[in-house]
Design a protein around this motif. Structure first.
Motif, PDB file in Angstrom:
ATOM      1  N   ALA A  30       1.913  11.204   0.472  1.00  0.00           N
ATOM      2  CA  ALA A  30       3.193  10.635   0.907  1.00  0.00           C
ATOM      3  C   ALA A  30       3.089   9.183   1.336  1.00  0.00           C
ATOM      4  CB  ALA A  30       3.761  11.464   2.064  1.00  0.00           C
ATOM      5  N   PHE A  31       1.892   8.673   1.572  1.00  0.00           N
ATOM      6  CA  PHE A  31       1.738   7.313   2.094  1.00  0.00           C
ATOM      7  C   PHE A  31       2.467   6.245   1.268  1.00  0.00           C
ATOM      8  CE2 PHE A  31      -2.276   7.684   4.943  1.00  0.00           C
ATOM      9  CZ  PHE A  31      -1.456   8.051   5.997  1.00  0.00           C
ATOM     10  N   PRO A  32       2.363   6.221  -0.061  1.00  0.00           N
ATOM     11  CA  PRO A  32       3.028   5.143  -0.817  1.00  0.00           C
ATOM     12  C   PRO A  32       4.535   5.084  -0.626  1.00  0.00           C
ATOM     13  CG  PRO A  32       1.402   6.256  -2.186  1.00  0.00           C
ATOM     14  CD  PRO A  32       1.539   7.060  -0.934  1.00  0.00           C
ATOM     15  N   PHE A  33       5.139   6.166  -0.165  1.00  0.00           N
ATOM     16  CA  PHE A  33       6.591   6.159   0.036  1.00  0.00           C
ATOM     17  C   PHE A  33       6.983   5.527   1.371  1.00  0.00           C
ATOM     18  CE2 PHE A  33       5.859   9.574  -2.975  1.00  0.00           C
ATOM     19  CZ  PHE A  33       6.856   9.378  -3.905  1.00  0.00           C
ATOM     20  N   TYR A  34       6.038   5.323   2.273  1.00  0.00           N
ATOM     21  CA  TYR A  34       6.374   4.864   3.619  1.00  0.00           C
ATOM     22  C   TYR A  34       5.613   3.616   4.067  1.00  0.00           C
ATOM     23  CZ  TYR A  34       8.434   9.529   3.859  1.00  0.00           C
ATOM     24  OH  TYR A  34       9.175  10.647   3.607  1.00  0.00           O
ATOM     25  N   LEU A  35       4.466   3.328   3.481  1.00  0.00           N
ATOM     26  CA  LEU A  35       3.651   2.207   3.932  1.00  0.00           C
ATOM     27  C   LEU A  35       3.917   0.963   3.100  1.00  0.00           C
ATOM     28  CD1 LEU A  35       0.190   3.929   4.564  1.00  0.00           C
ATOM     29  CD2 LEU A  35       2.068   3.539   6.171  1.00  0.00           C
ATOM     30  N   GLU A 173       7.954  -2.907 -11.885  1.00  0.00           N
ATOM     31  CA  GLU A 173       8.564  -1.987 -10.926  1.00  0.00           C
ATOM     32  C   GLU A 173       8.891  -0.655 -11.556  1.00  0.00           C
ATOM     33  OE1 GLU A 173      12.682  -2.157  -8.618  1.00  0.00           O
ATOM     34  OE2 GLU A 173      11.248  -3.619  -7.820  1.00  0.00           O
ATOM     35  N   LEU A 174       8.538   0.399 -10.848  1.00  0.00           N
ATOM     36  CA  LEU A 174       8.830   1.772 -11.266  1.00  0.00           C
ATOM     37  C   LEU A 174       9.466   2.488 -10.084  1.00  0.00           C
ATOM     38  CD1 LEU A 174       8.526   4.185 -13.290  1.00  0.00           C
ATOM     39  CD2 LEU A 174       6.308   4.617 -12.200  1.00  0.00           C
ATOM     40  N   LEU A 175      10.680   2.988 -10.257  1.00  0.00           N
ATOM     41  CA  LEU A 175      11.383   3.671  -9.176  1.00  0.00           C
ATOM     42  C   LEU A 175      11.005   5.139  -9.145  1.00  0.00           C
ATOM     43  CD1 LEU A 175      14.990   2.156  -9.285  1.00  0.00           C
ATOM     44  CD2 LEU A 175      13.194   1.749  -7.588  1.00  0.00           C
ATOM     45  N   VAL A 176      10.519   5.586  -7.987  1.00  0.00           N
ATOM     46  CA  VAL A 176      10.195   6.987  -7.770  1.00  0.00           C
ATOM     47  C   VAL A 176      10.897   7.414  -6.492  1.00  0.00           C
ATOM     48  CG1 VAL A 176       8.370   8.678  -7.377  1.00  0.00           C
ATOM     49  CG2 VAL A 176       7.953   6.725  -8.884  1.00  0.00           C
ATOM     50  N   ALA A 177      11.877   8.304  -6.616  1.00  0.00           N
ATOM     51  CA  ALA A 177      12.685   8.735  -5.469  1.00  0.00           C
ATOM     52  C   ALA A 177      13.283   7.529  -4.752  1.00  0.00           C
ATOM     53  CB  ALA A 177      11.867   9.592  -4.513  1.00  0.00           C
ATOM     54  N   GLN A 178      13.799   6.572  -5.531  1.00  0.00           N
ATOM     55  CA  GLN A 178      14.414   5.353  -5.027  1.00  0.00           C
ATOM     56  C   GLN A 178      13.445   4.434  -4.292  1.00  0.00           C
ATOM     57  OE1 GLN A 178      17.511   4.691  -6.030  1.00  0.00           O
ATOM     58  NE2 GLN A 178      17.373   6.662  -7.085  1.00  0.00           N
ATOM     59  N   VAL A 179      12.154   4.648  -4.462  1.00  0.00           N
ATOM     60  CA  VAL A 179      11.138   3.789  -3.863  1.00  0.00           C
ATOM     61  C   VAL A 179      10.463   2.994  -4.985  1.00  0.00           C
ATOM     62  CG1 VAL A 179       8.971   3.712  -2.569  1.00  0.00           C
ATOM     63  CG2 VAL A 179      10.726   5.394  -1.973  1.00  0.00           C
ATOM     64  N   PHE A 181       7.719   1.343  -6.988  1.00  0.00           N
ATOM     65  CA  PHE A 181       6.270   1.470  -7.086  1.00  0.00           C
ATOM     66  C   PHE A 181       5.707   0.282  -7.855  1.00  0.00           C
ATOM     67  CE2 PHE A 181       6.474   5.256  -5.010  1.00  0.00           C
ATOM     68  CZ  PHE A 181       5.407   6.125  -5.176  1.00  0.00           C
ATOM     69  N   GLY A 182       4.820  -0.478  -7.190  1.00  0.00           N
ATOM     70  CA  GLY A 182       4.098  -1.555  -7.848  1.00  0.00           C
ATOM     71  C   GLY A 182       2.671  -1.138  -8.137  1.00  0.00           C
ATOM     72  N   SER A 183       1.796  -2.127  -8.303  1.00  0.00           N
ATOM     73  CA  SER A 183       0.412  -1.814  -8.663  1.00  0.00           C
ATOM     74  C   SER A 183      -0.302  -1.055  -7.550  1.00  0.00           C
ATOM     75  CB  SER A 183      -0.345  -3.108  -8.983  1.00  0.00           C
ATOM     76  OG  SER A 183      -0.375  -3.970  -7.853  1.00  0.00           O
ATOM     77  N   ALA A 184      -0.041  -1.433  -6.281  1.00  0.00           N
ATOM     78  CA  ALA A 184      -0.731  -0.766  -5.177  1.00  0.00           C
ATOM     79  C   ALA A 184      -0.343   0.706  -5.101  1.00  0.00           C
ATOM     80  CB  ALA A 184      -0.420  -1.472  -3.857  1.00  0.00           C
ATOM     81  N   GLU A 185       0.946   0.991  -5.256  1.00  0.00           N
ATOM     82  CA  GLU A 185       1.389   2.381  -5.187  1.00  0.00           C
ATOM     83  C   GLU A 185       0.831   3.201  -6.348  1.00  0.00           C
ATOM     84  OE1 GLU A 185       4.195  -0.068  -2.839  1.00  0.00           O
ATOM     85  OE2 GLU A 185       3.320  -0.219  -4.830  1.00  0.00           O
ATOM     86  N   LYS A 186       0.803   2.614  -7.526  1.00  0.00           N
ATOM     87  CA  LYS A 186       0.283   3.346  -8.684  1.00  0.00           C
ATOM     88  C   LYS A 186      -1.221   3.578  -8.571  1.00  0.00           C
ATOM     89  CE  LYS A 186       3.769   1.081 -11.575  1.00  0.00           C
ATOM     90  NZ  LYS A 186       3.992   0.072 -12.652  1.00  0.00           N
ATOM     91  N   LEU A 187      -1.941   2.529  -8.145  1.00  0.00           N
ATOM     92  CA  LEU A 187      -3.388   2.668  -8.012  1.00  0.00           C
ATOM     93  C   LEU A 187      -3.763   3.629  -6.886  1.00  0.00           C
ATOM     94  CD1 LEU A 187      -4.554  -1.029  -8.501  1.00  0.00           C
ATOM     95  CD2 LEU A 187      -5.027   0.893 -10.022  1.00  0.00           C
ATOM     96  N   TRP A 188      -2.862   3.816  -5.932  1.00  0.00           N
ATOM     97  CA  TRP A 188      -3.163   4.706  -4.812  1.00  0.00           C
ATOM     98  C   TRP A 188      -3.508   6.114  -5.314  1.00  0.00           C
ATOM     99  CZ3 TRP A 188      -3.761   4.081   0.383  1.00  0.00           C
ATOM    100  CH2 TRP A 188      -3.726   5.241   1.169  1.00  0.00           C
ATOM    101  N   TYR A 189      -2.689   6.621  -6.208  1.00  0.00           N
ATOM    102  CA  TYR A 189      -2.921   7.981  -6.690  1.00  0.00           C
ATOM    103  C   TYR A 189      -4.138   8.049  -7.610  1.00  0.00           C
ATOM    104  CZ  TYR A 189       1.651   8.911  -4.711  1.00  0.00           C
ATOM    105  OH  TYR A 189       2.696   9.037  -3.835  1.00  0.00           O
ATOM    106  N   LEU A 190      -4.363   7.011  -8.377  1.00  0.00           N
ATOM    107  CA  LEU A 190      -5.578   6.960  -9.180  1.00  0.00           C
ATOM    108  C   LEU A 190      -6.812   6.948  -8.291  1.00  0.00           C
ATOM    109  CD1 LEU A 190      -6.983   6.642 -11.939  1.00  0.00           C
ATOM    110  CD2 LEU A 190      -6.742   4.163 -11.664  1.00  0.00           C
ATOM    111  N   GLY A 191      -6.765   6.143  -7.213  1.00  0.00           N
ATOM    112  CA  GLY A 191      -7.884   6.092  -6.285  1.00  0.00           C
ATOM    113  C   GLY A 191      -8.141   7.443  -5.624  1.00  0.00           C
ATOM    114  N   LEU A 192      -7.062   8.162  -5.264  1.00  0.00           N
ATOM    115  CA  LEU A 192      -7.234   9.485  -4.668  1.00  0.00           C
ATOM    116  C   LEU A 192      -7.928  10.446  -5.620  1.00  0.00           C
ATOM    117  CD1 LEU A 192      -3.881  10.181  -2.738  1.00  0.00           C
ATOM    118  CD2 LEU A 192      -6.130   9.696  -1.769  1.00  0.00           C
TER     119      LEU A 192
END
Length: 367
Positions: A30-35, A173-179, A181-192
């Motif tokens: 859930a972090f990318p949706f709030y941080l 930009e990629l909208l996910v649940a109206q949030v 998503f840039g490179s940091a948000e996308k890479l977050w899940y790859l990193g996980l």
């Protein structure tokens, strides 16, 4: 009856632990949706460190081989990705391969570099191997600063964004649940995903026959050889595996930084990785992850809150720079761990065994 009680107690303890890990997983997802971007980038740097730290821990903590060249293999992974994925538009050498293939080849290149050095790693031990691997740092720095057509020299080179079967991990930009998503948000899940895979593989290695052989080599290499363990072969193989982990961490670092700089991959980075495994806990995968997160986040937090901290100020404004303050602090943490907590920070969370579900004194065995 007496055997059933410990099993029942272990099952009761396992349930809260499983629930706890499930909650941690949901929070991380859930972090990318709030941080904001700062915290996501800080988390990605921590993930990269937590991927690379288990590799050096397998080598140093579990096998007893000191290596000072971990930063060299991170550089091989980072610059290898740039060379494989670059298309030459910036005037630097590049093969223009798809991003996913470039990442795989960069990790394989780091492993191959470790394989070239592995005969030396298989025959040297302790401080001798540490001194030998210092040469890798000096060679790597010389190449990175002088091979301008490949590395970009002092200024480094831009990192091509990763694309995975048509999905680009860039700032589009990629909208996910109206949030957005840039490179940091996308890479977050790859990193996980990469962190999870790396941790599970390292745990599997340590819990299986290779892990027992590595621990035997660390504790007493002569006795391990007498028992039939091929000491030199295991040392060489673990060195290659450590290089692969470093290469994977280097690729993720490059994708997060978006620019590779030779100065970053110096001796200080290797020392930081050694500090990670000592602070977290030698020989423990969880300890390596904890130490990696601690050492990588500390300078970023000090930099973020330098205005509110005494004696710490932004670079060039007087006082102690956040990076220097971080090195002082985790240097002190290394001394404190060695003196007062030999098992590392992971020991603080370890639940004492043997105090739970003790067999009843009225059992047949006690009689």
């Amino acid at each position: 009856m007496s055997d059933a009680l410990p099993r029942r107690g272990a099952a009761v303890l396992a349930r809260p632990r499983a629930y706890g890990w499930a909650v941690v997983g949901l929070v991380l997802v859930a972090f990318p949706f709030y941080l904001d971007r700062f915290w996501l980038q800080a988390g990605l740097f921590a993930m990269a460190a937590a991927i690379g730290a288990p590799g050096i821990n397998l080598l140093t903590g579990s096998t007893g081989q000191l290596s000072m060249g971990h930063a060299f293999f991170l550089a091989v992974g980072a610059y290898g990705y740039c060379a494989f994925a670059g298309n030459g538009a910036d005037g630097l050498a590049g093969l223009g391969l798809p991003g996913w293939l470039a990442a795989v080849l960069a990790v394989a290149l780091a492993g191959a570099a470790g394989g070239v050095f592995s005969p030396i790693a298989g025959r040297l031990r302790g401080a001798y191997l540490g001194i030998a691997t210092l040469a890798l740092i000096f060679i790597g720095q010389h190449v990175l600063f002088n091979a301008h057509d490949l590395t970009g020299g002092f200024n480094g080179r831009a990192v091509p964004p990763l694309d995975l079967f048509g999905f680009a991990f860039d700032d589009s930009e990629l909208l996910v649940a109206q949030v957005p998503f840039g490179s940091a948000e996308k890479l977050w899940y790859l990193g996980l995903l990469l962190l999870l895979a790396g941790v599970l593989f390292a745990r599997g290695v340590l819990r299986g026959r290779p892990g027992r052989a590595m621990n035997a080599i660390r504790d007493h290499r002569i006795a391990a050889g007498v028992m039939g363990v091929p000491v030199a072969r295991y040392r060489a193989a673990v060195f290659v595996l450590s290089s692969v982990y470093a290469g994977l961490a280097g690729v993720l670092l490059a994708l997060v930084f978006q620019r590779t700089v030779p100065e970053y991959f110096g001796m200080l980075l290797s020392l930081e990785y050694l500090a990670m495994i000592v602070i977290g806990g030698l020989g423990s995968v969880a300890g390596a992850v904890v130490g990696g997160v601690f050492v990588s986040l500390l300078p970023q937090l000090l930099n973020r809150y330098s205005d509110a901290l005494p004696l710490v100020s932004a670079p060039g404004t007087g006082g102690i720079a956040p990076g220097e303050a971080a090195r002082y602090l985790y240097g002190a943490a290394v001394v404190a761990v060695v003196l007062f907590l030999p098992g590392g920070l992971v020991r603080l969370a370890a639940r004492p065994r043997g105090r739970t579900a003790r067999p009843s004194h009225s059992s047949g065995e006690e009689r």
